[in-house]
Design a protein around this motif. Structure first.
Motif, PDB file in Angstrom:
ATOM      1  N   LEU A 115       0.427   5.225  -0.651  1.00 42.81           N
ATOM      2  CA  LEU A 115      -0.518   6.317  -0.863  1.00 42.81           C
ATOM      3  C   LEU A 115       0.265   7.553  -1.293  1.00 42.81           C
ATOM      4  O   LEU A 115       1.125   8.039  -0.558  1.00 42.81           O
ATOM      5  CB  LEU A 115      -1.292   6.601   0.425  1.00 42.81           C
ATOM      6  CG  LEU A 115      -2.452   7.594   0.306  1.00 42.81           C
ATOM      7  CD1 LEU A 115      -3.583   6.992  -0.513  1.00 42.81           C
ATOM      8  CD2 LEU A 115      -2.960   7.994   1.692  1.00 42.81           C
ATOM      9  N   ASP A 155      -3.131  10.008  -5.224  1.00 39.86           N
ATOM     10  CA  ASP A 155      -4.370   9.478  -4.665  1.00 39.86           C
ATOM     11  C   ASP A 155      -5.104  10.570  -3.877  1.00 39.86           C
ATOM     12  O   ASP A 155      -6.331  10.543  -3.761  1.00 39.86           O
ATOM     13  CB  ASP A 155      -4.063   8.306  -3.732  1.00 39.86           C
ATOM     14  CG  ASP A 155      -3.279   7.216  -4.432  1.00 39.86           C
ATOM     15  OD1 ASP A 155      -3.811   6.645  -5.395  1.00 39.86           O
ATOM     16  OD2 ASP A 155      -2.139   6.947  -4.021  1.00 39.86           O
ATOM     17  N   LYS A 208       0.845  -1.182   0.000  1.00 39.09           N
ATOM     18  CA  LYS A 208       0.000   0.000   0.000  1.00 39.09           C
ATOM     19  C   LYS A 208       0.888   1.243   0.000  1.00 39.09           C
ATOM     20  O   LYS A 208       1.581   1.522   0.973  1.00 39.09           O
ATOM     21  CB  LYS A 208      -0.898   0.025   1.245  1.00 39.09           C
ATOM     22  CG  LYS A 208      -1.957  -1.063   1.276  1.00 39.09           C
ATOM     23  CD  LYS A 208      -2.845  -0.899   2.486  1.00 39.09           C
ATOM     24  CE  LYS A 208      -3.962  -1.942   2.512  1.00 39.09           C
ATOM     25  NZ  LYS A 208      -4.848  -1.744   3.681  1.00 39.09           N
ATOM     26  N   SER A 221     -10.069   4.723  -3.918  1.00 36.89           N
ATOM     27  CA  SER A 221      -9.027   4.347  -2.963  1.00 36.89           C
ATOM     28  C   SER A 221      -9.528   4.468  -1.520  1.00 36.89           C
ATOM     29  O   SER A 221      -9.801   5.565  -1.040  1.00 36.89           O
ATOM     30  CB  SER A 221      -7.794   5.239  -3.149  1.00 36.89           C
ATOM     31  OG  SER A 221      -6.862   5.033  -2.111  1.00 36.89           O
TER      32      SER A 221
END
Length: 291
Positions: free
Chosen positions: A96, A142, A94, A265
């Motif tokens: 971001l 994002d 993950k 997201s």
């Protein structure tokens, strides 16, 4: 003597620009600003002594020298990528990416970030800093936390925190506003003349100029004078005793901070909710301080 090779980043900027035939698209891909890509291309052209692109109204076109250079640069970058791939650890599951105003990153996110890392240790963060509206990397991010007017932010972005400005000064200078140096943020609507009218208080004319609220707050926190900044940024500096409010009154401004997230997201939404809660709790603490 062998002349020094141009920096690798110049070649990366050239290759991406040649592939997209756009400095803007190249900047989005490699995580730079459009102006930085343009400057690196100009530097490479100066170094090589030839133009690599024709700048046209609707985009770019490679010159003959640019077409001759491109396959060699492309092959060299592929070789470097292959050579280093085995040494690069796998990316976290993950990651971001947050394109964010450097002022918000420094004064809002940075001080509170340990709480996010403790609550969500499995989310790795990549921050892309910017100042002006045209510098924010929306296609890669994002989460986009931009600075500008409502029109510049776009219809889907939400106001982050306050749209008001507050005057702050180092505690040792608060008793002498007439002689306290004044720090002004250029390129921003709403300023010291509006603040003087609203508060009925006097102060000197600006003698220090910067290009962001974050820079103004940093200078004020280091004892350089009085600043007028978006009050969303003030929480950490006020609570830490770096500065104190000159007045409880605030004035409006056309520009503020806005947040927009990728709706697909979940991690982006998690970050947005955490940041909004952080700013909301900061408002309560600031009211108590002023009270």
């Amino acid at each position: 003597m062998t002349s020094a090779l141009p920096p690798l980043n110049w070649f990366r900027a050239f290759e991406a620009s040649a592939r997209h035939l756009s400095f803007t698209a190249a900047a989005d891909e490699i995580g730079m600003t459009q102006s930085a890509v343009s400057q690196q291309i100009k530097a490479l052209e100066t170094k090589l002594g030839v133009p690599l692109f024709e700048r046209k109204a609707r985009g770019l076109a490679l010159t003959d020298d640019g077409r001759r250079l491109l396959p060699q640069v492309d092959a060299a970058l592929d070789t470097l990528t292959a050579a280093t791939r085995s040494f690069v650890p796998d990316k976290p599951k993950k990651l971001l990416t947050v394109s964010v105003s450097v002022s918000v990153l420094q004064w809002v996110i940075g001080p509170a970030l340990p709480s996010f890392r403790a609550a969500y240790p499995d989310i790795a963060l990549r921050f892309i800093g910017a100042i002006w509206p045209d510098e924010f990397s929306r296609s890669l991010a994002d989460v986009v936390i931009s600075f500008g007017s409502r029109k510049q932010a776009g219809p889907t972005a939400a106001l982050l925190g306050s749209g008001k400005l507050i005057a702050l000064a180092p505690s040792q200078l608060i008793t002498s506003l007439d002689t306290c140096p004044v720090i002004d943020t250029v390129g921003i609507s709403g300023g010291w003349s509006e603040w003087r009218t609203a508060t009925g208080m006097g102060c000197a004319d600006p003698s220090i100029y910067v290009d962001s609220y974050g820079a103004a707050l940093d200078l004020a926190s280091n004892g350089n004078g009085m600043c007028l900044v978006n009050e969303t940024l003030a929480r950490h500096a006020v609570q830490s005793g770096m500065v104190v409010p000159v007045s409880t009154m605030t004035i409006g401004a056309n520009e503020a901070y806005f947040i927009e997230t990728d709706p697909s997201s979940e991690d982006a939404d998690t970050f947005r909710r955490w940041l909004s809660n952080t700013i909301s709790s900061g408002k309560s603490a600031q009211k108590q301080f002023k009270g």
